[in-house]
Write a protein that holds these residues in place. Sequence first.
Motif, short mmCIF file in Angstrom:
data_model
loop_
_atom_site.label_atom_id
_atom_site.label_comp_id
_atom_site.label_asym_id
_atom_site.label_seq_id
_atom_site.Cartn_x
_atom_site.Cartn_y
_atom_site.Cartn_z
N UNK A 198 10.08 7.14 -6.23
CA UNK A 198 11.16 6.23 -6.01
C UNK A 198 10.70 5.42 -4.94
N UNK A 199 9.80 5.54 -3.97
CA UNK A 199 9.51 4.71 -3.03
C UNK A 199 8.68 3.61 -3.56
N UNK A 200 7.78 3.66 -4.62
CA UNK A 200 7.35 2.52 -5.53
C UNK A 200 8.52 1.72 -5.87
N UNK A 201 9.49 2.45 -6.54
CA UNK A 201 10.45 1.74 -7.46
C UNK A 201 11.31 0.90 -6.35
N UNK A 202 11.67 1.36 -5.13
CA UNK A 202 12.60 0.72 -4.30
C UNK A 202 11.99 -0.60 -3.85
N UNK A 203 10.56 -0.29 -3.32
CA UNK A 203 9.99 -1.43 -2.80
C UNK A 203 9.74 -2.73 -3.89
N UNK A 235 0.83 -1.25 -0.15
CA UNK A 235 -0.06 -0.05 0.05
C UNK A 235 0.70 1.15 0.12
N UNK A 236 2.08 1.30 0.82
CA UNK A 236 2.73 2.22 0.76
C UNK A 236 3.40 2.46 -0.81
#
Length: 308
Positions: free
Chosen positions: A136-141, A128-129
């Motif tokens: 970048x958060x989406x890409x990292x996760x 969900x985050x």
Amino acid sequence: MSTTTAGAPPAAVPPAARVETPFRRFVSEFAASRLALFGLVLFCIIVLVAVLAPWIAPQNPYDLAQLDIMDGRLEPGSVGGSGITYWLGTDDQGRDMLSGIMYGLRISLTVGAGSAILACLVGASLGMLAAYAGGRTDSLIMRLVDLQLSFPAILAALMILAFLGKGILNVVIALVVVEWAYYARTVRGSALVERRREYIEAAQCLALPTHRIIFRHLLPNCLPPLIVVGTMQVARAIALEATLSFLGLGVPITEPSLGLLIANGYEYMLSGKYWISFYPGIALLVTIVSINLVGDQLRDVLNPRLKK
């Protein structure tokens, strides 16, 4: 002046229409499959047997005070000197196999359900985050998810347990590490769709806190696919734990699961002592099949696109 004909019975009042709530619709659709109902009843019986094992098992097979060294070892089925009927025979230590299976179910179900719940919490939160934050958060996760899914689950779990050692807690940690990515990917896909809905935009316009938008508005609408994946992952976790215990890196011998019971009788298979591994294997198979039957029907009911 009344127009009712004298002596005629009064008109029947139609009963109030039964309101079909989402829960009633879910129950009726789930109950449409006899296989799913059979799997649910079977799984409930398995859970009940595991919970009540200390009270209904003929003996505690891992309590030395309850073992009788005069009873037969490696017997396919007999009545022991202590009066206990060994319906499924005894193992190489003279312990009752039926009692061992009941106690083994407790460990297998605890490890499977516990690891699935923890992996769901971790994976759903990260998924969900990733969907809500994007960038970048989406890409990292998601790169972490891709990295995790690139390793075979059993190989990753073996590497973790080789470092942590045996133990129920360590097995749960290993299973959480290899399972969380499935939840994260599933929740992210659903959350990306829900994030574009009007109610999310309205919540953002009201300047609601991010955590409230995610957990009070976004998460409830991502539950259907999460429930389906969670059901399947419980069965997968039980199978993985059994494999790890069979290989000698799972639970300790003082708290054996079904996988360790199967491993204990493996060396006696060639000599005809099949029951030591056979009956725990059947118990493991029945448990996994019952969960999968329920999961298949949940998938069809909760995902309209997959309905037949």
